[in-house]
Every structure is written in C-alpha cells, then in structure tokens.
Design a protein around this motif. Structure first.
Motif, PDB file in Angstrom:
ATOM      1  N   TYR A 197       0.829  -1.205   0.000  1.00  0.00           N
ATOM      2  CA  TYR A 197       0.000   0.000   0.000  1.00  0.00           C
ATOM      3  C   TYR A 197       0.869   1.264   0.000  1.00  0.00           C
ATOM      4  CZ  TYR A 197      -3.270   3.590   1.526  1.00  0.00           C
ATOM      5  OH  TYR A 197      -4.009   4.738   1.612  1.00  0.00           O
ATOM      6  N   THR A 198       2.017   1.203   0.673  1.00  0.00           N
ATOM      7  CA  THR A 198       2.934   2.351   0.700  1.00  0.00           C
ATOM      8  C   THR A 198       3.443   2.669  -0.705  1.00  0.00           C
ATOM      9  OG1 THR A 198       3.631   1.793   2.956  1.00  0.00           O
ATOM     10  CG2 THR A 198       5.063   3.248   1.695  1.00  0.00           C
ATOM     11  N   VAL A 199       3.851   1.632  -1.446  1.00  0.00           N
ATOM     12  CA  VAL A 199       4.303   1.843  -2.832  1.00  0.00           C
ATOM     13  C   VAL A 199       3.161   2.419  -3.668  1.00  0.00           C
ATOM     14  CG1 VAL A 199       5.234   0.725  -4.890  1.00  0.00           C
ATOM     15  CG2 VAL A 199       5.958  -0.045  -2.624  1.00  0.00           C
ATOM     16  N   TYR A 200       1.965   1.862  -3.487  1.00  0.00           N
ATOM     17  CA  TYR A 200       0.778   2.343  -4.212  1.00  0.00           C
ATOM     18  C   TYR A 200       0.506   3.824  -3.909  1.00  0.00           C
ATOM     19  CZ  TYR A 200      -4.281   3.062  -4.847  1.00  0.00           C
ATOM     20  OH  TYR A 200      -5.507   3.569  -5.179  1.00  0.00           O
ATOM     21  N   SER A 201       0.583   4.202  -2.630  1.00  0.00           N
ATOM     22  CA  SER A 201       0.319   5.588  -2.227  1.00  0.00           C
ATOM     23  C   SER A 201       1.377   6.542  -2.773  1.00  0.00           C
ATOM     24  CB  SER A 201       0.265   5.693  -0.699  1.00  0.00           C
ATOM     25  OG  SER A 201      -0.755   4.880  -0.174  1.00  0.00           O
ATOM     26  N   LEU A 202       2.640   6.113  -2.713  1.00  0.00           N
ATOM     27  CA  LEU A 202       3.720   6.957  -3.217  1.00  0.00           C
ATOM     28  C   LEU A 202       3.548   7.254  -4.699  1.00  0.00           C
ATOM     29  CD1 LEU A 202       6.782   5.312  -1.414  1.00  0.00           C
ATOM     30  CD2 LEU A 202       6.034   7.680  -1.143  1.00  0.00           C
ATOM     31  N   LEU A 203       3.282   6.214  -5.478  1.00  0.00           N
ATOM     32  CA  LEU A 203       3.185   6.401  -6.924  1.00  0.00           C
ATOM     33  C   LEU A 203       1.910   7.142  -7.327  1.00  0.00           C
ATOM     34  CD1 LEU A 203       4.569   2.966  -8.150  1.00  0.00           C
ATOM     35  CD2 LEU A 203       5.723   5.173  -8.179  1.00  0.00           C
ATOM     36  N   ASN A 204       0.836   6.973  -6.567  1.00  0.00           N
ATOM     37  CA  ASN A 204      -0.408   7.677  -6.890  1.00  0.00           C
ATOM     38  C   ASN A 204      -0.337   9.157  -6.533  1.00  0.00           C
ATOM     39  OD1 ASN A 204      -3.063   6.214  -7.880  1.00  0.00           O
ATOM     40  ND2 ASN A 204      -1.853   4.718  -6.760  1.00  0.00           N
ATOM     41  N   SER A 205       0.611   9.510  -5.655  1.00  0.00           N
ATOM     42  CA  SER A 205       0.807  10.923  -5.316  1.00  0.00           C
ATOM     43  C   SER A 205       1.987  11.517  -6.087  1.00  0.00           C
ATOM     44  CB  SER A 205       1.045  11.071  -3.811  1.00  0.00           C
ATOM     45  OG  SER A 205       2.219  10.377  -3.411  1.00  0.00           O
ATOM     46  N   PHE A 206       2.381  10.850  -7.170  1.00  0.00           N
ATOM     47  CA  PHE A 206       3.549  11.277  -7.946  1.00  0.00           C
ATOM     48  C   PHE A 206       3.332  12.657  -8.559  1.00  0.00           C
ATOM     49  CE2 PHE A 206       5.920  11.602 -11.906  1.00  0.00           C
ATOM     50  CZ  PHE A 206       7.205  11.264 -11.492  1.00  0.00           C
ATOM     51  N   ASN A 207       4.321  13.544  -8.386  1.00  0.00           N
ATOM     52  CA  ASN A 207       4.314  14.840  -9.055  1.00  0.00           C
ATOM     53  C   ASN A 207       5.748  15.191  -9.412  1.00  0.00           C
ATOM     54  OD1 ASN A 207       5.457  16.679  -6.760  1.00  0.00           O
ATOM     55  ND2 ASN A 207       3.820  15.466  -5.787  1.00  0.00           N
ATOM     56  N   LEU A 208       5.914  16.008 -10.428  1.00  0.00           N
ATOM     57  CA  LEU A 208       7.252  16.280 -10.951  1.00  0.00           C
ATOM     58  C   LEU A 208       8.140  17.033  -9.974  1.00  0.00           C
ATOM     59  CD1 LEU A 208       6.816  17.127 -14.741  1.00  0.00           C
ATOM     60  CD2 LEU A 208       8.095  15.249 -13.705  1.00  0.00           C
ATOM     61  N   SER A 209       7.535  17.857  -9.117  1.00  0.00           N
ATOM     62  CA  SER A 209       8.361  18.645  -8.200  1.00  0.00           C
ATOM     63  C   SER A 209       9.131  17.765  -7.218  1.00  0.00           C
ATOM     64  CB  SER A 209       7.481  19.631  -7.423  1.00  0.00           C
ATOM     65  OG  SER A 209       6.506  18.939  -6.665  1.00  0.00           O
ATOM     66  N   GLU A 210       8.543  16.657  -6.839  1.00  0.00           N
ATOM     67  CA  GLU A 210       9.207  15.717  -5.929  1.00  0.00           C
ATOM     68  C   GLU A 210       9.408  14.369  -6.607  1.00  0.00           C
ATOM     69  OE1 GLU A 210       6.896  15.474  -2.423  1.00  0.00           O
ATOM     70  OE2 GLU A 210       7.060  17.602  -1.922  1.00  0.00           O
ATOM     71  N   GLY A 211       9.447  14.359  -7.909  1.00  0.00           N
ATOM     72  CA  GLY A 211       9.438  13.122  -8.683  1.00  0.00           C
ATOM     73  C   GLY A 211      10.519  12.135  -8.340  1.00  0.00           C
ATOM     74  N   ILE A 212      11.782  12.576  -8.315  1.00  0.00           N
ATOM     75  CA  ILE A 212      12.868  11.622  -8.096  1.00  0.00           C
ATOM     76  C   ILE A 212      12.872  11.098  -6.659  1.00  0.00           C
ATOM     77  CG2 ILE A 212      14.609  13.340  -7.458  1.00  0.00           C
ATOM     78  CD1 ILE A 212      15.040  10.162  -9.632  1.00  0.00           C
ATOM     79  N   GLY A 213      12.437  11.951  -5.708  1.00  0.00           N
ATOM     80  CA  GLY A 213      12.344  11.489  -4.320  1.00  0.00           C
ATOM     81  C   GLY A 213      11.290  10.413  -4.157  1.00  0.00           C
ATOM     82  N   ILE A 214      10.128  10.615  -4.783  1.00  0.00           N
ATOM     83  CA  ILE A 214       9.055   9.608  -4.732  1.00  0.00           C
ATOM     84  C   ILE A 214       9.508   8.319  -5.411  1.00  0.00           C
ATOM     85  CG2 ILE A 214       6.737   9.066  -5.593  1.00  0.00           C
ATOM     86  CD1 ILE A 214       6.055  12.038  -5.247  1.00  0.00           C
ATOM     87  N   LEU A 215      10.170   8.462  -6.550  1.00  0.00           N
ATOM     88  CA  LEU A 215      10.633   7.282  -7.280  1.00  0.00           C
ATOM     89  C   LEU A 215      11.651   6.481  -6.474  1.00  0.00           C
ATOM     90  CD1 LEU A 215      10.355   5.847  -9.986  1.00  0.00           C
ATOM     91  CD2 LEU A 215      12.254   7.224 -10.838  1.00  0.00           C
ATOM     92  N   GLU A 216      12.566   7.172  -5.800  1.00  0.00           N
ATOM     93  CA  GLU A 216      13.570   6.494  -4.977  1.00  0.00           C
ATOM     94  C   GLU A 216      12.909   5.751  -3.822  1.00  0.00           C
ATOM     95  OE1 GLU A 216      16.539   5.881  -5.454  1.00  0.00           O
ATOM     96  OE2 GLU A 216      17.524   7.440  -6.624  1.00  0.00           O
ATOM     97  N   GLN A 217      11.935   6.383  -3.172  1.00  0.00           N
ATOM     98  CA  GLN A 217      11.240   5.724  -2.060  1.00  0.00           C
ATOM     99  C   GLN A 217      10.459   4.508  -2.536  1.00  0.00           C
ATOM    100  OE1 GLN A 217       9.152   8.301   0.818  1.00  0.00           O
ATOM    101  NE2 GLN A 217      10.122  10.034  -0.205  1.00  0.00           N
ATOM    102  N   ALA A 218       9.779   4.631  -3.685  1.00  0.00           N
ATOM    103  CA  ALA A 218       9.034   3.492  -4.234  1.00  0.00           C
ATOM    104  C   ALA A 218       9.975   2.350  -4.593  1.00  0.00           C
ATOM    105  CB  ALA A 218       8.231   3.931  -5.460  1.00  0.00           C
ATOM    106  N   PHE A 219      11.135   2.707  -5.167  1.00  0.00           N
ATOM    107  CA  PHE A 219      12.146   1.699  -5.500  1.00  0.00           C
ATOM    108  C   PHE A 219      12.641   0.980  -4.247  1.00  0.00           C
ATOM    109  CE2 PHE A 219      16.707   0.760  -5.674  1.00  0.00           C
ATOM    110  CZ  PHE A 219      16.757  -0.147  -6.721  1.00  0.00           C
ATOM    111  N   GLN A 220      12.943   1.744  -3.188  1.00  0.00           N
ATOM    112  CA  GLN A 220      13.461   1.153  -1.955  1.00  0.00           C
ATOM    113  C   GLN A 220      12.419   0.272  -1.286  1.00  0.00           C
ATOM    114  OE1 GLN A 220      16.727   1.490  -0.888  1.00  0.00           O
ATOM    115  NE2 GLN A 220      16.048  -0.184   0.420  1.00  0.00           N
ATOM    116  N   LYS A 221      11.165   0.735  -1.257  1.00  0.00           N
ATOM    117  CA  LYS A 221      10.095  -0.061  -0.640  1.00  0.00           C
ATOM    118  C   LYS A 221       9.869  -1.353  -1.410  1.00  0.00           C
ATOM    119  CE  LYS A 221       8.473   1.683   3.129  1.00  0.00           C
ATOM    120  NZ  LYS A 221       8.473   0.863   4.361  1.00  0.00           N
TER     121      LYS A 221
END
Length: 460
Positions: free
Chosen positions: A135-159
C-alpha cells in the motif's frame, strides 16, 4: 573491487567463535543499548560503559576468561569488563577517542552497529512485517508529481526492494522449519512438534506477517494501479526528461544518458518486481503447503498406535531408537550363513512351459460382511486426514452455524484428537471453507488439554 576485510578487522568475527562467545555477545548488547540514545549517538563515556559491564559480571559471575592474555589477568568484575573492552577494540568492534579533561569515549563503528542490529533481531526472533508495504508503494506512486518526482521514485524503488527481500527471507525461513521437521526427526516428540507448529510457526510467523499480505494488503488489490502509473511515467517523454535532469542535479551525474538510464532502471525494477511478485507468493504458498503436509505426516506418525503394519513398525522403530543396548536377535532371530561349496547357489535350468490361462472361481459367500467392512475401512484410512476430508469434516461440525468453539467438539478417540490438530493446521491453506481464531483460555476435553480456539465459516 573492495574486499570485505578492507573495511573491517580481519579478526572481527573471532569474538563470536571464542570459547567466551556467550559472554562477549552479552557485553556487546550491553554496550550497544547503553549508548543507543539521541544524545550519545553510539558514543559513550568509557567509565560509564565499564560500570555497566561490572554490574553484569557482578550479577552473573563467570570463570576467568579462557583466552585472556597472561599479562592481563581477568578475575574481578572490573578486570573482566576492561578485558572485554580491550578485546572488542583489538578486533575492530569499538574505537576509543580522547575527549580531554581525562575523559575517554568508546565509539561503535557503523558496520558494528549494522551487524549488532542483525544479531539482536536473530536473538529475539523478530519477524518481518508486511502490513502496509504494498500500500505504501501504491500511495507513493499515486501521489507522484514532478516537483518531488525523483524522491518519490527512490522511495518506491526502496520499498519495492524491501518487499522482495522480506518475501525471499520468508520463503527461506519456511524452509528452515521444513528442514527441522524432516531432517531432525529423532529429536522431536509430539509435544515439541505441536508447540513449534501451532505457536512458533503459525502465531509468531505466518499469522503476524504473511496472512496480512494475502488479505488486507494483497498484491492483486494494488498491482494494476502501480503498473499503470509506472507505464504512464515511462511513456511520457517530458516527464522522463525532467526526471533525468533532476537525477543529474541530485546525484551529480554529468552525462544525460547515464541519468536517463538511472531513471529507466528504477522504473523497470519496480515493474519487473511487481510482475514477478505473484510468482514469489505462489512459491511461498507451495513451500508452506509442503511444510504443513510434512508436519501433518509427522503428527500422524507419532499418533499411530494401531495394530496394523504401520502402527507395529512405528512402535518397533521407537523401541529400537530408545534402547541402545537392545538384543536384536530376540526380534529378528539373526544367524550367520555361509556357502557350503561352489555349487550351493546353483539352480538347475528347466524347460520353458507356456502358461495356460484358467478361469478363477471365487466363492463370495465365504467372505463375511464384517471382514468386508474392515477391508474397506483399511483402504480408506489414509484418505481421512487430507485437506479435503478435514474441510468436509468441519462443514459437518458447523452444520450451518457461523462458528463453534473447539472445546465443544467431543474427543473420544485419538483419531478425533488428530482431526482437531489438523483443523487448526489446515485453517490457512488455500481453498478451505473455514478459519480459526485463538482464544485466551485453555480448555480440557476428555484426555487432552489445549488452548481453545474458535472455528469460523468463511464464505467463498
């Protein structure tokens, strides 16, 4: 390529193989917890740590250290505490720093902290939790925006990586239980087996972790949305260019292509992982079924006291395994045989005769109904303890009711007791129409005492 022992002392692990390893590991945990605070940050006053170790040795007096050096006697609690600190310093677990004003601090190294964390989790039998991970990966990617894009992507990758590692560890741990029950048969009796199966494995292991992954945090619930978001990011050139530029800035990568491939690799890893995750969960299911089947077979082996061939051999093996000085001649009537001469094994050749088939006449009236029923019962005996039969047995017990308590089931024979165990054992198997819920009180039914549990109907 850097070698492991370029980073840590070559004698680092000798502490864990020392004759005093139990004392050393206790002291390592004491030091770890003494300075594991925000203020200390794994750096503590030497005298404070020495006092903590003195308290430990005062409460648990031990013999002199076997590996203590001749010029470093370790008889009193203080001497033992100082000896432990010196050994840990010498082998790369600790570092010492002069602070001035006659004060000295002891510091744990970063790799020491990581290894101590792992050792403590093994000691405390900590189990990985999976609740909310997908669910954490799902929430991170569904809240994806370009301003924080690489940070969200890194967290989704790590999770995603964490989920894979935890599930792989889960499969390996199930194998450890399976190995214990299949390879160490002579060490287990029924009581130990039931405790390991119904308490350590089911309550502390599967129910607390994997069951949530199969229900509330299930893969099919979020997989499609996760893959859709990743696909949208990959197919949007503007988004990919922006992410690559952000990687160049945050990761200090000069080449655009290298930064672009960095983003692509992260997205591909998430896609491939969630695509393969279903196969990993199925492999865990199969390993779980394998372990449960082995445990059920072992229970049936331990509880078989019948007078059929299997029951007789069970009792015979038990006698042989427990009596070391047993006279086997009394059981098998063994004698020494020798060949009398070179012709003693000779068989005379005979002329081949073609067989002629003849009708066999069988008088069915010579077999009584009682004998016929006994034979049918013997043929069906091995089929009464399978998952399908236990599921049907539970349906009969429920008889339309939403739930019953195990204490209400009559246990008149040993077969009833085995069925009760298998009801609990098969409750989380795939395709079963019931589930169980442990209750706080113990109960006694006829000849056995057990922790009561509720059997609930599950609608498919």
């Amino acid at each position: 390529m850097a070698h492991l022992f370029d980073r840590i002392n070559s004698n680092f692990f000798s502490v864990l193989s020392s004759p005093n390893k139990k004392t050393y590991i206790d002291c390592i945990f004491i030091i770890y917890h003494s300075i594991d605070t925000i203020e200390d940050a794994f750096q503590g006053d030497r005298e404070y740590i020495v006092q903590k170790l003195i308290d430990y040795f005062d409460e648990q007096p031990t013999e002199d250290f076997i590996d203590a050096e001749d010029d470093e006697p370790a008889r009193t609690s203080r001497q033992k505490a100082v000896h432990v600190i010196n050994v840990l310093k010498r082998n790369g677990w600790l570092g010492e720093e002069e602070l001035g004003d006659y004060k000295t601090s002891l510091n744990l190294f970063d790799y020491s902290i990581q290894i101590i964390d792992i050792l403590e989790s093994i000691k405390d039998n900590r189990q990985s939790e999976y609740t909310g991970e997908i669910y954490t990966v799902y929430s991170l990617l569904n809240s994806f925006n370009l301003s924080e894009g690489i940070g969200i992507l890194e967290q989704a990758f790590q999770k995603t990586n964490d989920i894979l590692r935890k599930l792989k560890s889960l499969k390996a741990n199930i194998y450890r239980y399976y190995y214990d029950i299949t390879k160490k048969q002579s060490r287990h009796d029924l009581q130990v087996l039931l405790e390991k199966l119904l308490v350590e494995y089911k309550q502390n292991f599967f129910d607390s972790a994997y069951y949530n992954l199969k229900t509330t945090d299930s893969l099919p619930r979020y997989k499609r949305s996760i893959l859709e978001v990743i696909s949208n990011i990959q197919n949007n050139e503007e988004t990919m260019d922006t992410l690559a530029a952000m990687v160049q800035k945050t990761k200090r990568i000069e080449e655009y292509n290298e930064a672009f491939h960095y983003v692509e690799d992260r997205l591909r890893f998430i896609t491939d992982s969630f695509t393969a995750l279903e196969h990993l969960i199925l492999a865990i299911d199969r390993k779980n079924e394998q372990y449960i089947s082995a445990a059920a077979s072992k229970i049936l082996f331990f509880t078989n006291q019948s007078d059929d061939v299997e029951g007789i051999f069970n009792r015979l093996f038990r006698i042989i395994l427990h009596k070391k000085d047993m006279d086997y001649n009394a059981l098998f009537n063994l004698t020494q045989m020798r060949n009398l001469d070179t012709q003693s094994l000779y068989n005379q050749r005979r002329m081949r005769i073609e067989p002629v088939s003849e009708e066999i006449l069988f008088d069915e009236s010579s077999i009584s109904d009682e004998y016929r029923q006994e034979k049918i019962k013997a043929l069906l005996k091995n089929n009464i303890f399978g998952k399908k039969e236990i599921d049907e047995y539970v349906k009969g017990l429920l008889d339309g009711r939403p739930s019953i308590e195990a204490s209400s089931i009559d246990l008149e024979t040993q077969e009833d007791f085995v069925k009760l165990i298998l009801i609990f054992l098969y409750s989380k198997s795939v395709g079963m129409h019931y589930d169980v819920e442990l209750m706080s009180k113990a109960c006694k039914s006829n000849f056995v005492t057990f922790q009561n549990f509720k059997i609930k109907e599950v609608q498919k």
